[in-house]
Design a protein around this motif. Sequence first.
Motif, PDB file in Angstrom:
ATOM      1  N   TYR A  75       0.791  -1.151  -0.097  1.00 45.62           N
ATOM      2  CA  TYR A  75       0.101   0.106  -0.007  1.00 45.62           C
ATOM      3  C   TYR A  75       0.901   1.351  -0.066  1.00 45.62           C
ATOM      4  CZ  TYR A  75      -3.394  -3.427   1.295  1.00 45.62           C
ATOM      5  OH  TYR A  75      -4.564  -4.230   1.255  1.00 45.62           O
ATOM      6  N   GLY A  76       0.510   2.373  -0.525  1.00 45.65           N
ATOM      7  CA  GLY A  76       1.158   3.572  -0.821  1.00 45.65           C
ATOM      8  C   GLY A  76       0.294   4.639  -0.988  1.00 45.65           C
ATOM      9  N   TYR A  77       0.709   6.153  -0.724  1.00 40.27           N
ATOM     10  CA  TYR A  77      -0.050   7.082  -0.677  1.00 40.27           C
ATOM     11  C   TYR A  77       0.705   8.361  -1.414  1.00 40.27           C
ATOM     12  CZ  TYR A  77       2.399   8.835   3.346  1.00 40.27           C
ATOM     13  OH  TYR A  77       3.584   9.137   4.376  1.00 40.27           O
ATOM     14  N   TRP A  78       0.222   9.321  -1.797  1.00 39.80           N
ATOM     15  CA  TRP A  78       0.768  10.582  -2.270  1.00 39.80           C
ATOM     16  C   TRP A  78      -0.085  11.594  -1.466  1.00 39.80           C
ATOM     17  CZ3 TRP A  78       1.194  10.119  -8.464  1.00 39.80           C
ATOM     18  CH2 TRP A  78       2.151   9.062  -8.687  1.00 39.80           C
ATOM     19  N   GLU A  79       0.781  12.525  -0.921  1.00 46.57           N
ATOM     20  CA  GLU A  79      -0.026  13.913  -0.330  1.00 46.57           C
ATOM     21  C   GLU A  79       0.552  14.840  -1.561  1.00 46.57           C
ATOM     22  OE1 GLU A  79       1.297  13.925   3.664  1.00 46.57           O
ATOM     23  OE2 GLU A  79      -0.293  12.594   4.520  1.00 46.57           O
ATOM     24  N   TYR A  80      -0.558  15.657  -1.948  1.00 43.38           N
ATOM     25  CA  TYR A  80      -0.137  16.641  -2.868  1.00 43.38           C
ATOM     26  C   TYR A  80       0.327  18.020  -2.165  1.00 43.38           C
ATOM     27  CZ  TYR A  80      -1.606  13.360  -6.301  1.00 43.38           C
ATOM     28  OH  TYR A  80      -1.882  12.178  -7.113  1.00 43.38           O
ATOM     29  N   LEU A 106       8.730   2.544   7.366  1.00 39.28           N
ATOM     30  CA  LEU A 106       9.414   2.554   5.609  1.00 39.28           C
ATOM     31  C   LEU A 106       9.655   3.940   5.492  1.00 39.28           C
ATOM     32  CD1 LEU A 106       7.535  -0.134   3.845  1.00 39.28           C
ATOM     33  CD2 LEU A 106       9.936  -0.400   4.484  1.00 39.28           C
ATOM     34  N   PRO A 107      10.760   4.414   4.636  1.00 41.69           N
ATOM     35  CA  PRO A 107      10.948   5.774   4.335  1.00 41.69           C
ATOM     36  C   PRO A 107       9.735   6.472   3.731  1.00 41.69           C
ATOM     37  CG  PRO A 107      12.848   4.445   4.038  1.00 41.69           C
ATOM     38  CD  PRO A 107      11.724   3.324   4.013  1.00 41.69           C
ATOM     39  N   VAL A 108       9.878   7.790   3.699  1.00 40.37           N
ATOM     40  CA  VAL A 108       9.177   8.727   2.996  1.00 40.37           C
ATOM     41  C   VAL A 108      10.099   9.571   2.155  1.00 40.37           C
ATOM     42  CG1 VAL A 108       7.445  10.767   3.197  1.00 40.37           C
ATOM     43  CG2 VAL A 108       7.016   8.862   4.700  1.00 40.37           C
ATOM     44  N   PHE A 130      15.353  11.957  -0.915  1.00 31.93           N
ATOM     45  CA  PHE A 130      15.206  11.361   0.385  1.00 31.93           C
ATOM     46  C   PHE A 130      15.876  11.920   1.684  1.00 31.93           C
ATOM     47  CE2 PHE A 130      15.871   8.670  -3.278  1.00 31.93           C
ATOM     48  CZ  PHE A 130      14.836   7.731  -3.324  1.00 31.93           C
ATOM     49  N   ASP A 131      15.253  11.618   2.715  1.00 32.40           N
ATOM     50  CA  ASP A 131      15.869  12.414   3.809  1.00 32.40           C
ATOM     51  C   ASP A 131      17.422  12.100   4.195  1.00 32.40           C
ATOM     52  OD1 ASP A 131      13.471  13.459   4.152  1.00 32.40           O
ATOM     53  OD2 ASP A 131      12.693  11.847   5.548  1.00 32.40           O
ATOM     54  N   ASN A 132      17.819  10.886   4.006  1.00 37.53           N
ATOM     55  CA  ASN A 132      19.203  10.710   4.530  1.00 37.53           C
ATOM     56  C   ASN A 132      19.602   9.433   3.404  1.00 37.53           C
ATOM     57  OD1 ASN A 132      18.234   8.057   5.802  1.00 37.53           O
ATOM     58  ND2 ASN A 132      17.584   9.808   7.510  1.00 37.53           N
ATOM     59  N   VAL A 133      20.884   8.929   3.757  1.00 39.48           N
ATOM     60  CA  VAL A 133      21.411   7.999   2.951  1.00 39.48           C
ATOM     61  C   VAL A 133      20.677   6.562   3.242  1.00 39.48           C
ATOM     62  CG1 VAL A 133      23.537   6.570   2.411  1.00 39.48           C
ATOM     63  CG2 VAL A 133      23.568   9.240   2.643  1.00 39.48           C
ATOM     64  N   GLU A 134      20.687   6.448   4.531  1.00 43.15           N
ATOM     65  CA  GLU A 134      19.952   5.136   4.958  1.00 43.15           C
ATOM     66  C   GLU A 134      18.629   4.982   4.321  1.00 43.15           C
ATOM     67  OE1 GLU A 134      21.402   7.239   7.104  1.00 43.15           O
ATOM     68  OE2 GLU A 134      23.110   6.291   7.562  1.00 43.15           O
ATOM     69  N   ALA A 135      17.771   6.073   4.319  1.00 40.15           N
ATOM     70  CA  ALA A 135      16.559   5.941   3.544  1.00 40.15           C
ATOM     71  C   ALA A 135      16.381   5.722   2.319  1.00 40.15           C
ATOM     72  CB  ALA A 135      15.715   7.343   3.952  1.00 40.15           C
ATOM     73  N   MET A 136      17.489   6.367   1.550  1.00 40.06           N
ATOM     74  CA  MET A 136      17.584   5.915   0.148  1.00 40.06           C
ATOM     75  C   MET A 136      18.088   4.832  -0.035  1.00 40.06           C
ATOM     76  SD  MET A 136      20.122   8.321  -2.409  1.00 40.06           S
ATOM     77  CE  MET A 136      20.027   7.961  -4.256  1.00 40.06           C
ATOM     78  N   GLN A 137      19.111   4.186   0.492  1.00 38.20           N
ATOM     79  CA  GLN A 137      19.590   2.877   0.205  1.00 38.20           C
ATOM     80  C   GLN A 137      18.564   1.639   0.424  1.00 38.20           C
ATOM     81  OE1 GLN A 137      22.696   2.361  -0.855  1.00 38.20           O
ATOM     82  NE2 GLN A 137      21.657   0.342  -1.230  1.00 38.20           N
TER      83      GLN A 137
END
Length: 322
Positions: A75-80, A106-108, A130-137
């Motif tokens: 499941y996912g979402y987008w907030e505009y 999970l990362p946003v 992404f917020d940081n390297v960890e989230a991106m990875q």
Amino acid sequence: MPIVSITSDVSSLTLTAVGEYPVPLDRLWRAWTDPRQMEQFWGPPSWPATFTRHDVRDGGRSDYFMTGPNGEMSYGYWEYVRVVPLELIDVRDGFSHPDGTPNDELPVSQMRMTFETTSSGSRFAMVSTFDNVEAMQTLLDMGMIEGLESAVGQLDDVLADLRESTRKTEVELVGSDQARITRLVRGTLPQVWRAHHEPDLVRQWMRGPEGWTMPVCEVATEVGQTYRYEWEQVGGDARFAFTGELLEVEPPRRSVTTEMMVGMEGPPTTNELILVPKPGGHTLVTLTITYPSTELRETILATGMDEGMEASYARLDELEIR
């Protein structure tokens, strides 16, 4: 031309996808803002997406789920954050639980999509930050690049199919307990909103099949108010009514209500109405109904509900709203 490139840059914490297509800019834009078209390419072929909400506007939201080959659900979402027609879509992109609440495990990311005309057609660029390297990875390890490449790679076929949202009522089953009704109608966004919320206008078109009138039309316009609609057969004894409460309202685009047949026991349905302006003075009407059970959904749909709704929408097409 398919996707031109998908690149990641750890130094700037970004993932960028670029696509160019031999179609006009408005055609590319409609592919991203029409949920029926989005479902044809947002999600890899083995994980197709289903949008339960796609409200593309400042402050709007999209909710969707992807179904895997063995029935798995993601499941996912987008907030505009900001939407500029034909130019920009800026969203918070995250994962969610089945009930729509954010999955904070999970990362946003921030996703910005820009659109522009080119000498051969149109182009979009999608930049996820992404917020940081960890989230991106984390997301890269989940196969984000491969998934995006196979998903958006399907956009070529969608754009090649020039069919737009139908002028006939479509009913689609979503999950185990929802039905989604869509209809493109003649009228601007404010006109179609008024047609759904002004009693004198509602009575003129929301009558269902021929041979029925609407003697009672009490409309709710503020959260917490109740509404009541009654229909009566011309020259007969048949009569029925629906009532419910207005839960949310965002004129002139969205409302959420409960609904139940008068005299029928059990929990009500929840109905979300979303109106989206379309070119040429038309509006796309999307009504998503969440039923208390699969059985009730099947029972209601078997009554010929879609035929009654099409008869009503056909009248709305002919209604002159000043």
